[in-house]
Scaffold this active site. Structure first.
Site, PDB file in Angstrom:
ATOM      1  N   LYS A 119      13.516 -12.176   0.275  1.00 20.12           N
ATOM      2  CA  LYS A 119      12.238 -11.811   0.693  1.00 20.12           C
ATOM      3  C   LYS A 119      12.286 -10.355  -0.011  1.00 20.12           C
ATOM      4  CE  LYS A 119       9.604 -12.873   4.088  1.00 20.12           C
ATOM      5  NZ  LYS A 119       9.324 -14.343   4.697  1.00 20.12           N
TER       6      LYS A 119
HETATM    7  P1  NAD Z   1      -1.203 -13.381   7.539  1.00 18.39           P
HETATM    8  O1  NAD Z   1      -1.118 -12.333   7.024  1.00 18.39           O
HETATM    9  O2  NAD Z   1      -1.911 -14.545   7.023  1.00 18.39           O
HETATM   10  O3  NAD Z   1      -1.644 -13.392   9.187  1.00 18.39           O
HETATM   11  C1  NAD Z   1      -0.926 -12.611  10.086  1.00 18.39           C
HETATM   12  C2  NAD Z   1      -1.728 -12.478  11.271  1.00 18.39           C
HETATM   13  O4  NAD Z   1      -1.137 -11.839  12.299  1.00 18.39           O
HETATM   14  C3  NAD Z   1      -3.106 -11.901  11.198  1.00 18.39           C
HETATM   15  O5  NAD Z   1      -3.997 -12.781  12.163  1.00 18.39           O
HETATM   16  C4  NAD Z   1      -2.838 -10.439  11.590  1.00 18.39           C
HETATM   17  O6  NAD Z   1      -4.056 -10.001  12.217  1.00 18.39           O
HETATM   18  C5  NAD Z   1      -1.924 -10.683  12.842  1.00 18.39           C
HETATM   19  N1  NAD Z   1      -1.186  -9.410  13.090  1.00 18.39           N
HETATM   20  C6  NAD Z   1      -0.720  -8.663  12.494  1.00 18.39           C
HETATM   21  N2  NAD Z   1      -0.376  -7.412  13.204  1.00 18.39           N
HETATM   22  C7  NAD Z   1      -0.494  -7.834  14.610  1.00 18.39           C
HETATM   23  C8  NAD Z   1      -0.050  -7.204  15.643  1.00 18.39           C
HETATM   24  N3  NAD Z   1       0.350  -6.122  15.842  1.00 18.39           N
HETATM   25  N4  NAD Z   1      -0.699  -7.908  16.867  1.00 18.39           N
HETATM   26  C9  NAD Z   1      -1.219  -8.882  16.869  1.00 18.39           C
HETATM   27  N5  NAD Z   1      -1.551  -9.534  15.530  1.00 18.39           N
HETATM   28  C10 NAD Z   1      -1.088  -9.073  14.470  1.00 18.39           C
HETATM   29  O7  NAD Z   1       0.374 -14.039   7.474  1.00 18.39           O
HETATM   30  P2  NAD Z   1       1.033 -15.139   7.927  1.00 18.39           P
HETATM   31  O8  NAD Z   1       1.289 -15.802   6.412  1.00 18.39           O
HETATM   32  O9  NAD Z   1       0.288 -16.146   8.857  1.00 18.39           O
HETATM   33  O10 NAD Z   1       2.310 -15.057   8.316  1.00 18.39           O
HETATM   34  C11 NAD Z   1       2.589 -14.938   9.960  1.00 18.39           C
HETATM   35  C12 NAD Z   1       4.020 -14.909  10.243  1.00 18.39           C
HETATM   36  O11 NAD Z   1       4.578 -16.314   9.876  1.00 18.39           O
HETATM   37  C13 NAD Z   1       4.968 -14.016   9.484  1.00 18.39           C
HETATM   38  O12 NAD Z   1       6.063 -13.526  10.398  1.00 18.39           O
HETATM   39  C14 NAD Z   1       5.205 -14.613   8.444  1.00 18.39           C
HETATM   40  O13 NAD Z   1       6.824 -14.133   8.046  1.00 18.39           O
HETATM   41  C15 NAD Z   1       5.705 -16.107   9.079  1.00 18.39           C
HETATM   42  N6  NAD Z   1       5.871 -17.030   8.156  1.00 18.39           N
HETATM   43  C16 NAD Z   1       4.815 -17.298   7.075  1.00 18.39           C
HETATM   44  C17 NAD Z   1       4.859 -18.451   6.450  1.00 18.39           C
HETATM   45  C18 NAD Z   1       3.749 -18.820   5.458  1.00 18.39           C
HETATM   46  O14 NAD Z   1       3.840 -19.736   4.537  1.00 18.39           O
HETATM   47  N7  NAD Z   1       2.720 -18.011   5.215  1.00 18.39           N
HETATM   48  C19 NAD Z   1       6.027 -19.365   6.343  1.00 18.39           C
HETATM   49  C20 NAD Z   1       6.935 -18.992   7.244  1.00 18.39           C
HETATM   50  C21 NAD Z   1       6.814 -17.910   8.213  1.00 18.39           C
END
Ligand code: NAD
Length: 433
Positions: A119
């Site tokens: 990561k």
């Molecule tokens: P992203 O940047 O597309 O979205 C993140 C979302 O979280 C946004 O809507 C943002 O406004 C919200 N957010 C941020 N801080 C916040 C807070 N304090 N309170 C409430 N909402 C808040 O990111 P993503 O890719 O959707 O990733 C989200 C989660 O999923 C992370 O934990 C990431 O590690 C995990 N994840 C992502 C993927 C992927 O393929 N993108 C895969 C596995 C896990």
């Protein structure tokens, strides 16, 4: 987040005192005990192989030179190249990246992918810079990582605050670093690329799709009818929005949603498609006309069948767990439940589909992208989905069966299965020299 709009503005509310790395270490310790993992294997896995910090200068639009701090943690590569996302967020820290890298090791092993765990990220707010600055930061970071990443060595992907566009810049920078003769061979340096630049169909929604396959298995197991069920989602970026959209096709109504700007509610159901388009255009749910503003406390107290935390780690502490009135928590985010929150939810009889299982659809389809890049192939979206469905449902059943047999929760089962697979290889290969 894979929208064409810049990544959503992020603030994060993770309190400084929360130790995400310790939480992941505690999971490891408990699962190693449960699965009777050889102590030397646990010792190796208790720390990442490599922890890299790079400080690199970038000229901003104003002409000023700013120094950025970037991280790449390579937790383990026994089963294959290090693999994991890149996070752009003001709260990125070495320990959090270590926790996330370890989580990737368990996830890859659980899904039987030929990958290890890694990561990385940069500590800054991607919304505080212009598009051109974002590009220069990304390119300079990729250059600073240099030979510490590679398509057969360590393969980044999108995470919070990054998207397909950022992956395209990373790939382009890397391909310019390796020289003309190899340029075409290094497309697999990153996954989650836009399709035209060598990405795969189905990757953008893959994490949400994988969560939905897990929820389908859970519903099947529990005899729960998804049609007419309700959902609350925290975080409406890539993972949260795709989860809500795909579930809406199965008749699940999204009644409350939140992001870093606030929370909205509609008992009749928010239109997940329209909300996704709105966020694509505006970068946030703020100002969306289809719902009534509610507080974070009201959001967590909203009664629903499914809660999908899809934002950041440490969002479900004691108060949130006590307030939650749901049947199942499907962890789209990595580490959304603090240990105290998890304990309370389990005591209340709420099922938790743990991150290492529930959100593994992203890395699984990243693997399909990597394979297609190696073979210069382009699979249909149907092909991708069929494979993903089989992979996610098999993993779900393995975890569920282990939990039933060993009378443990699903997180411990998922960790134990992953650890057993890694241990088996250490036992065969033994330790060099
Ligand atoms: P992203 O940047 O597309 O979205 C993140 C979302 O979280 C946004 O809507 C943002 O406004 C919200 N957010 C941020 N801080 C916040 C807070 N304090 N309170 C409430 N909402 C808040 O990111 P993503 O890719 O959707 O990733 C989200 C989660 O999923 C992370 O934990 C990431 O590690 C995990 N994840 C992502 C993927 C992927 O393929 N993108 C895969 C596995 C896990």
């Amino acid at each position: 987040m894979m929208s064409s709009a810049p990544p959503s503005r992020l603030q994060g509310s993770t309190p400084k005192e929360y130790d995400f790395y310790k939480t992941v270490q505690d999971h490891l310790d408990r699962a190693a005990k449960l699965a009777k993992i050889e102590p030397y294997v646990q010792t190796i896995l208790s720390q990442p192989k490599n922890e890299l910090i790079v400080n690199f200068p970038v000229r901003m639009d104003s002409g000023e030179v700013r120094l950025f701090k970037g991280y790449r943690v390579q937790h383990n590569n026994l089963l294959g190249p290090f693999k994991g996302g890149m996070r752009y967020h003001p709260q990125v820290s070495l320990d959090d990246v270590k926790a996330l890298a370890a989580t990737m090791t368990w996830k890859s092993a659980l899904l039987r992918l030929p990958f290890g765990g890694g990561k990385g990220g940069i500590k800054f707010d991607p919304h505080s810079v212009s598009r051109q600055e974002l590009q220069r930061i990304t390119r300079r970071f990729t250059h600073a990582l240099g030979e510490n990443i590679g398509p057969e060595y360590d393969i980044p992907a999108p995470d919070v605050g990054t998207n397909g566009q950022i992956m395209a810049w990373m790939m382009d920078t890397y391909s310019n670093m390796v020289g003309s003769a190899q340029k075409q061979m290094v497309k697999g340096i990153v996954t989650g690329k836009p399709v035209a630049s060598g990405g795969t169909l189905g990757r953008q929604k893959a994490t949400g799709q994988g969560i939905v396959y897990c929820i389908l298995e859970w519903a099947n197991e529990k005899g729960h009818n998804l049609e007419g069920s309700t959902l609350t989602v925290q975080g409406f970026g890539n993972v949260g929005s795709n989860t809500a959209v795909i579930l809406s096709r199965l008749g699940v109504a999204t009644v409350a949603v939140g992001d870093h700007t606030g929370y909205i509610y509609n008992p009749e159901g928010l239109n997940a498609h329209k909300l996704q388009d709105y966020v694509e255009a505006n970068g946030t749910i703020a100002g969306y006309p289809g719902g009534k503003a509610i507080t974070r406390e009201e959001f967590f107290a909203t009664k629903a069948d499914i809660f999908a935390p899809c934002a950041l780690e440490n969002q479900v502490g004691e108060a949130e767990a006590r307030a939650l009135d749901v049947k199942v928590v499907a962890e789209g985010a990595n580490g959304p439940c603090a240990q105290v929150g998890e304990r309370i939810l389990l005591e209340k009889g709420v099922d938790i589909l743990p991150d290492v299982l529930a959100n593994a659809g992203g890395v699984t389809v990243s693997y399909y992208e990597w394979v297609q890049n190696k073979r210069s192939e382009m699979w249909s979206e149907e092909d991708v989905d069929v494979r993903l469905e089989a992979a996610m449902k098999r993993a779900y059943r393995e975890v569920s069966e282990y939990a039933r047999q060993r009378k443990c929760d699903m997180r411990m089962a998922a960790y134990a299965i992953a650890l057993k697979r890694i241990e088996a290889v250490y036992k065969e290969r033994e330790i060099f020299p």
